[in-house]
Design a protein around this motif. Structure first.
Motif, short mmCIF file in Angstrom:
data_model
loop_
_atom_site.label_atom_id
_atom_site.label_comp_id
_atom_site.label_asym_id
_atom_site.label_seq_id
_atom_site.Cartn_x
_atom_site.Cartn_y
_atom_site.Cartn_z
N LEU A 1 -1.05 8.12 8.12
CA LEU A 1 -0.49 7.25 7.10
C LEU A 1 0.80 6.58 7.56
O LEU A 1 1.59 6.12 6.74
CB LEU A 1 -0.23 8.04 5.82
CG LEU A 1 -1.46 8.63 5.11
CD1 LEU A 1 -1.02 9.47 3.91
CD2 LEU A 1 -2.42 7.54 4.65
N SER A 2 1.02 6.54 8.85
CA SER A 2 2.29 6.02 9.37
C SER A 2 2.51 4.55 9.01
O SER A 2 3.66 4.08 8.99
CB SER A 2 2.35 6.20 10.89
OG SER A 2 1.27 5.50 11.51
N TYR B 1 2.96 8.98 -1.63
CA TYR B 1 3.58 7.81 -1.01
C TYR B 1 3.40 6.59 -1.91
O TYR B 1 2.56 6.58 -2.81
CB TYR B 1 3.01 7.54 0.38
CG TYR B 1 1.53 7.19 0.41
CD1 TYR B 1 1.11 5.86 0.45
CD2 TYR B 1 0.56 8.18 0.42
CE1 TYR B 1 -0.22 5.53 0.48
CE2 TYR B 1 -0.79 7.86 0.46
CZ TYR B 1 -1.18 6.53 0.49
OH TYR B 1 -2.50 6.21 0.52
N THR B 2 4.20 5.57 -1.65
CA THR B 2 4.13 4.30 -2.36
C THR B 2 3.71 3.22 -1.39
O THR B 2 4.22 3.15 -0.26
CB THR B 2 5.49 3.94 -2.98
OG1 THR B 2 5.87 4.97 -3.90
CG2 THR B 2 5.43 2.61 -3.70
N ALA B 3 2.77 2.40 -1.81
CA ALA B 3 2.29 1.30 -0.98
C ALA B 3 2.30 0.02 -1.81
O ALA B 3 2.39 0.05 -3.04
CB ALA B 3 0.88 1.60 -0.47
N ASN B 4 2.22 -1.11 -1.11
CA ASN B 4 2.15 -2.41 -1.78
C ASN B 4 0.70 -2.85 -1.93
O ASN B 4 -0.03 -2.94 -0.94
CB ASN B 4 2.91 -3.48 -1.00
CG ASN B 4 4.40 -3.28 -1.00
OD1 ASN B 4 4.99 -2.89 0.01
ND2 ASN B 4 5.03 -3.55 -2.13
N THR C 1 7.27 2.34 5.17
CA THR C 1 8.13 1.54 4.29
C THR C 1 7.25 0.66 3.40
O THR C 1 6.08 0.41 3.69
CB THR C 1 9.08 0.64 5.10
OG1 THR C 1 8.32 -0.27 5.90
CG2 THR C 1 9.98 1.49 6.00
N PHE C 2 7.83 0.21 2.30
CA PHE C 2 7.14 -0.73 1.42
C PHE C 2 8.14 -1.79 0.97
O PHE C 2 9.36 -1.57 0.94
CB PHE C 2 6.48 -0.03 0.24
CG PHE C 2 7.39 0.85 -0.57
CD1 PHE C 2 8.10 0.36 -1.66
CD2 PHE C 2 7.54 2.19 -0.23
CE1 PHE C 2 8.93 1.18 -2.41
CE2 PHE C 2 8.38 3.02 -0.98
CZ PHE C 2 9.07 2.52 -2.06
N ASP C 3 7.61 -2.95 0.60
CA ASP C 3 8.42 -4.13 0.32
C ASP C 3 8.84 -4.20 -1.14
O ASP C 3 8.26 -3.54 -2.00
CB ASP C 3 7.64 -5.40 0.67
CG ASP C 3 7.33 -5.50 2.16
OD1 ASP C 3 8.16 -5.02 2.95
OD2 ASP C 3 6.26 -6.04 2.50
N PRO C 4 9.86 -5.03 -1.45
CA PRO C 4 10.23 -5.25 -2.85
C PRO C 4 9.06 -5.85 -3.64
O PRO C 4 8.17 -6.51 -3.08
CB PRO C 4 11.39 -6.25 -2.76
CG PRO C 4 11.94 -6.06 -1.39
CD PRO C 4 10.77 -5.73 -0.52
N GLU C 5 9.08 -5.60 -4.92
CA GLU C 5 8.06 -6.13 -5.82
C GLU C 5 8.68 -7.20 -6.70
O GLU C 5 9.86 -7.10 -7.09
CB GLU C 5 7.49 -5.00 -6.69
CG GLU C 5 6.49 -5.47 -7.74
CD GLU C 5 5.95 -4.35 -8.59
OE1 GLU C 5 5.32 -4.64 -9.63
OE2 GLU C 5 6.17 -3.17 -8.24
N THR C 6 7.89 -8.21 -7.03
CA THR C 6 8.33 -9.29 -7.91
C THR C 6 7.37 -9.41 -9.07
O THR C 6 6.16 -9.29 -8.90
CB THR C 6 8.40 -10.62 -7.14
OG1 THR C 6 9.25 -10.48 -6.00
CG2 THR C 6 8.94 -11.72 -8.03
N GLY D 1 11.38 0.23 -0.48
CA GLY D 1 11.79 1.59 -0.17
C GLY D 1 11.02 2.17 0.98
O GLY D 1 10.53 1.45 1.87
N PHE D 2 10.84 3.47 0.97
CA PHE D 2 10.29 4.19 2.11
C PHE D 2 9.57 5.43 1.63
O PHE D 2 9.75 5.90 0.50
CB PHE D 2 11.42 4.58 3.07
CG PHE D 2 12.61 5.16 2.35
CD1 PHE D 2 12.66 6.51 2.01
CD2 PHE D 2 13.67 4.35 1.98
CE1 PHE D 2 13.74 7.03 1.32
CE2 PHE D 2 14.75 4.88 1.28
CZ PHE D 2 14.78 6.22 0.95
N ASN D 3 8.73 5.98 2.49
CA ASN D 3 7.99 7.21 2.22
C ASN D 3 8.34 8.24 3.29
O ASN D 3 8.19 7.97 4.48
CB ASN D 3 6.49 6.94 2.22
CG ASN D 3 6.07 6.01 1.11
OD1 ASN D 3 6.27 6.30 -0.07
ND2 ASN D 3 5.49 4.87 1.46
N MET D 4 8.76 9.39 2.84
CA MET D 4 9.15 10.43 3.78
C MET D 4 8.03 11.44 3.95
O MET D 4 7.17 11.61 3.08
CB MET D 4 10.43 11.13 3.30
CG MET D 4 10.31 11.84 1.96
SD MET D 4 10.21 10.75 0.52
CE MET D 4 11.87 10.16 0.38
#
Length: 703
Positions: free
Chosen positions: A476-477, A535-538, A481-486, A467-470
């Motif tokens: 924090l640029s 925000y969401t990060a990996n 965006t952040f990647d899918p999780e497994t 997903g993404f962070n608005m």
């Protein structure tokens, strides 16, 4: 061990997991699943799913809403969702209607059972079930006429009235219906001392459900089930206090946590072909939800009585003056979801591989649209104002093979491919359109030693879209965006029935490996302390291990002892985040948020031959971290509940009490600065669960 009688085995098999493709008996499902049925709801005087949660091993929830909305299974799941791009880790489905992220509308009146599926459900439910699934199944229509009424009164100005009716609409009994309605009201256990009101945290909850079952023809080849669901929850939200007393609030503009949902599902099953059964499942839901709160947690008079520092241009304190702090936050959203699933499955006549294997394949599509209107105001001036539009489309293909090798040995394999495309835009000129291609599945081998004992091993792969962070600031640029999780899950289980079928035990031992783990982070803006950057990060990874144990022992027809125990060790691998000053904070090796090491429950049930009944039950959790952005922790707690009553021929009356020890326990915690007179110095703030309360219930059922 003595052999079990046929009727005893029938009783064991009676618990069916309705969320499974083939609606398998719980004792035969090679997975860690808890099923809580209507009898348990009645025994423990449960009214809402919130009261069921604490009795389920390795299941937790974050109390940032008036009713539970954000769940964690085995330490995996969201704690909040403020920004308006929902992406759930724990699925929440009511009668085949996907309400993930909107779990408040979970009244237990006229509900058949609640199912909690732990671990990734990649084959069956895909991207919205990385951690697992909560499935609520209401009661189905009946051919026989049934009517019932229920009322509750109690402390906290509790008043509840509910009724149901079921039966056939024609003489051939091919058209059956069921209708259930409940209105629940209470004040919400808060006393607003500034407004001199006790209902600023009220619960005003209307739930209505209608089901229609059509069995056309005389050969039982068709079954058509229509479900309609309506919910109108007009709840208040006034739970935070500056001094952490938890129950005496000071707000002048109490918040709101409301949800209005109109939803439906249509399930069509055709089994008239010799070699094929077809199921079509259509659902749609339209929800308006609002979450608003008084962000300063007090009132103008309170703040004017405090002295706040005055700074010069160099940042030095040169004087003090009465504080001015007035902040409100209000997000209103409209969400629409529509889904369609087609399933094609084998019959006994079309099994493959020398008649050893049932097969199933299907197609799935879902579209979610949500518009969010966010408005906040600081000291009389607009602060954060944002309108956003979000759309997510999921398309999937899936298949499953179930092979019986004979001798009690069986193998289940499943695979699902899913494509998710999201589109987002807002009035701050943020725009994103990520697309993710994902896959998941399972491989489960089970061995039944006898009709009463079996073991299984299960490997599963789950996934969650990126997903993404608005609205991120320039520093924090890198997190735009952040990647899918497994998630990889390896599990071993033992399911047994002992003696004459009175003692039933289930145990599951698991290990999980999360790759590209999505972590929710937040920072308080040092220049605008009323604001937060979310925000969401990996993170690199995290690993978890633990077990679930459940048992139920019927000593005789009068006494039953039951309980559960969950143990969980869920820790970050390598993860470092930046605090509001830009300093790195290393969480490597720390426990995940809302992942208590121990969860447990124990209950004792008594039913006399003369109609009297009683129940004593308790549950508890060890301490857990409230967030991934600070080290604030809850305290270990245990609560006890009880009920005593009398069951007549068609009526029952009972006196019940919850949290009898009046334990003060946290369900959500923050660590930040919210007091300008203290220089916005961070400290812990806690939202507490419901205190002790007692009530009286009366039920009437005509069969």
């Amino acid at each position: 061990m003595p052999a079990l009688h046929a009727e005893e085995l029938d009783a064991i098999e009676r618990i069916t997991v309705t969320s499974d493709y083939r609606q398998a008996p719980l004792s035969q499902l090679p997975s860690s699943v808890s099923v809580v049925d209507a009898q348990r709801f009645a025994d423990e005087a449960q009214q809402h799913f919130q009261q069921t949660l604490d009795g389920i091993a390795n299941l937790n929830w974050a109390g940032g809403s008036s009713r539970p909305r954000y769940f964690q299974i085995r330490g995996v799941g969201e704690q909040e969702e403020y920004q308006g791009a929902p992406n759930s880790s724990v699925g929440f489905i009511v009668d085949d209607i996907d309400l993930s992220g909107l779990g408040m509308t979970a009244s237990l009146f006229d509900v058949q059972q609640v199912e909690v599926l732990r671990g990734p459900q990649g084959t069956r439910f895909g991207a919205n079930a990385l951690a697992g699934l909560i499935y609520i199944k209401s009661k189905d229509p009946t051919a026989e006429r049934e009517y019932g009424l229920q009322t509750r009164v109690g402390q906290d100005n509790l008043g509840s009235i509910a009724g149901y009716a079921s039966g056939a609409l024609n003489t051939s009994e091919s058209l059956q219906y069921r209708v259930a309605v409940q209105q629940h009201n209470q004040d919400g256990f808060r006393n607003n001392r500034y407004l001199n009101k006790k209902d600023t945290n009220k619960r005003d909850e209307l739930t209505a459900r209608a089901k229609l079952r059509w069995l056309p023809g005389s050969e039982d080849n068709w079954q058509i089930d229509l479900t309609l669901l309506g919910a109108n929850f007009n709840n208040g939200y006034d739970v935070w206090t500056l001094d952490n007393n938890g129950f005496d609030t000071l707000t002048d503009k109490p918040g709101e946590d409301s949800q209005q949902t109109a939803a439906g599902s249509l399930k069509v099953r055709y089994s008239g072909f010799n070699a094929l059964e077809i199921v079509s499942l259509t659902s749609l839901a339209d929800s308006d939800h609002r979450h608003a709160y008084d962000g300063d947690w007090a009132n103008p008079d309170y703040w004017a009585s405090r002295q706040c520092p005055v700074y010069d241009a160099a940042g030095n304190v040169i004087a003090t003056e009465p504080c001015q702090y007035d902040y409100i936050w209000d997000k209103q959203a409209k969400r629409k979801t529509v889904s369609q699933e087609f399933r094609f499955s084998s019959t006994e006549a079309s099994k493959i591989f020398v008649d050893s294997t049932h097969w199933l394949f299907g197609l799935y599509g879902m579209q979610l649209d949500e518009n969010n209107d966010l408005y906040s105001e600081y000291n009389g001036f607009p602060d954060q104002v944002l309108y956003s539009e979000y759309k997510a489309t999921n398309l999937a293909a899936f298949g499953q093979l179930d092979t019986d090798f004979g001798g009690g040995l069986s193998l289940s394999t499943g695979l699902r491919f899913e494509r998710r495309k999201a589109e987002y835009q807002d009035t701050n000129n943020d725009a994103f359109d990520p697309t993710n291609n994902m896959w998941g599945g399972h491989l489960a081998l089970s061995l039944a030693f006898s009709e009463a004992h079996g073991v299984y091993g299960r490997a599963a792969r789950g996934y969650k879209a990126g997903g993404f962070n608005m609205g991120l600031p320039p520093n924090l640029s890198q997190f735009k965006t952040f990647d899918p999780e497994t998630l990889y899950n390896l599990e071993f289980g033992f399911k047994s029935v002992w003696g004459e079928g009175n003692l039933r035990t289930n145990i599951a031992i698991f290990g999980m490996d999360r790759r590209n783990q999505q972590v929710q982070a937040s920072q308080q803006d040092p220049d605008n302390p009323q604001r937060f950057v979310l925000y969401t990060a990996n993170a690199a990874s995290s690993k978890s291990e633990g077990f679930e144990f459940e048992f139920s022992n019927d000593f005789n027809t009068n006494w039953q002892l039951y309980g559960s125990l969950g143990w969980l060790k869920a820790k970050y691998g390598s993860y470092t985040y930046l605090d509001s000053s830009g300093n790195p904070v290393d969480l490597t090796g720390r426990d995940l948020a809302h992942a208590p090491r121990q969860t447990y429950s124990l209950g004792l049930n008594y039913k006399s031959d003369m109609g009297w009944f009683a129940n004593l039950n308790g549950s508890g959790k060890s301490a857990f971290f409230y967030s991934d952005s600070h080290n604030s922790r809850s305290k270990r707690y245990a609560i006890a509940n009880a009920q005593v009553g009398y069951q007549g021929d068609f009526w029952s009356v009972s006196l019940w009490g919850r949290n009898l020890g009046n334990t003060r326990y946290g369900t959500r915690g923050f660590y930040f600065g919210n007091e300008p007179d203290l220089g916005w110095v961070p400290k812990q703030y806690i939202r507490y669960g419901d205190p002790r309360h007692v009530g009286l219930s009366l039920s009437i059922d005509w069969l």
